[in-house]
Design an enzyme around this catalytic site. Structure first.
Site, mmCIF file in Angstrom:
data_model
loop_
_atom_site.group_PDB
_atom_site.id
_atom_site.type_symbol
_atom_site.label_atom_id
_atom_site.label_comp_id
_atom_site.label_asym_id
_atom_site.label_seq_id
_atom_site.Cartn_x
_atom_site.Cartn_y
_atom_site.Cartn_z
ATOM 1 N N ASP A 5 0.862 -1.172 0.000
ATOM 2 C CA ASP A 5 0.000 0.000 0.000
ATOM 3 C C ASP A 5 0.903 1.229 0.000
ATOM 4 O O ASP A 5 2.086 1.145 0.360
ATOM 5 C CB ASP A 5 -0.900 -0.040 1.241
ATOM 6 N N ASP A 37 -0.039 5.088 0.956
ATOM 7 C CA ASP A 37 -0.166 6.119 1.976
ATOM 8 C C ASP A 37 0.004 5.543 3.379
ATOM 9 O O ASP A 37 -0.680 4.589 3.762
ATOM 10 C CB ASP A 37 -1.525 6.807 1.874
#
Length: 261
Positions: free
Chosen positions: A8, A10
């Protein structure tokens, strides 16, 4: 078949929400107004300290799409390429870079899997030297402008679907693969692989990871890449090369993976 590591973006690879990080540069370039840039900064604070649920992520995506309606895609892509180093370079977690280097040494493919727009995720992936990326795609009209609608939203269960499709098409063994995320919204992605890891998890993901016996790690050292590699000031993106020293987090995750093997 080969293994892969799915990251992922952020709060897992970078210390901020990627869209919010571009708020001020977008305002300076005339893409958005000052009040909108301030709302992006406030949204980043909320994201940083409280995480994001599916409803808030959907609201943020819808706002971003409305703002982008009528923009020229090529102009925005050029803007991201020109500003990526200045915006992202100071906020990449050194622990994430160490993990990527560790996976490269083990012969694993590396992918960014993000709900952020592909216009941000793809050049960042190139910049980090990953094998590919999966991101949200906006609809574009015949004139090359954003319509304000989404073609593919890479959030929640869609991440897991996209990962499985990629694995089937490229011969990735998901049971031998890794996934890293901070958010409970990415639980389907984490459950899709054999070695899920919760990074800077929100409250709900921490609870889920603890219940499942998954590693929970903290990334808290954003690094200025210029201190580690030579980067151009602006312009062409640099593909990171060479091995980066693995940190204690890398060793802990690797030890856990060997126990599971």
């Amino acid at each position: 078949m080969t293994a892969a590591a799915f990251f992922d973006l952020d709060r897992t690879v970078i210390a901020k929400a990627s869209i919010a990080a571009f708020g001020r540069p977008l305002h300076r370039a005339g893409f958005i107004t000052a009040p909108t840039a301030l709302r992006a900064a406030w949204g980043q604070l909320v994201f940083r300290f409280f995480g994001a649920d599916e409803a808030s992520m959907a609201k943020a995506r819808e706002l971003a799409l409305r703002l982008a309606a009528g923009w020229e895609r090529d102009r925005l892509r050029a803007f991201v390429r020109e500003n990526l180093i200045d915006v992202i370079e100071p906020i990449v977690y050194t622990e994430a870079l160490d993990l990527m280097a560790d996976h490269r040494r083990d012969g694993h493919r590396i992918y960014l899997v993000s709900a952020a727009p592909e216009e941000i995720v793809e050049p960042l992936g190139h910049y980090l030297g990953v094998d590919g990326s999966i991101a949200t795609r906006a609809m574009i009209d015949e004139d090359g402008r954003y319509t304000g609608a989404v073609a593919f939203s890479n959030e929640g269960p869609n991440k897991a679907v996209a990962i499985r499709e990629l694995a089937a098409a490229t011969g990735i063994d998901l049971d031998a693969s890794f996934a890293y995320s901070d958010s409970i919204t990415d639980l389907p992605m984490l459950e899709a692989v054999g070695f899920p890891v919760a990074v800077n998890p929100d409250r709900e993901l921490r609870r889920a990871a603890t219940a499942r016996g998954w590693p929970v790690v903290v990334f808290d050292r954003p690094v200025r890449l210029r201190e580690r590699v030579s980067l151009p000031p602006r312009g062409p993106l640099l593909v990171l090369g060479g091995a980066l020293a693995a940190a204690g987090t890398v060793a802990a995750v690797a030890t856990w993976a060997r126990r599971r093997s």
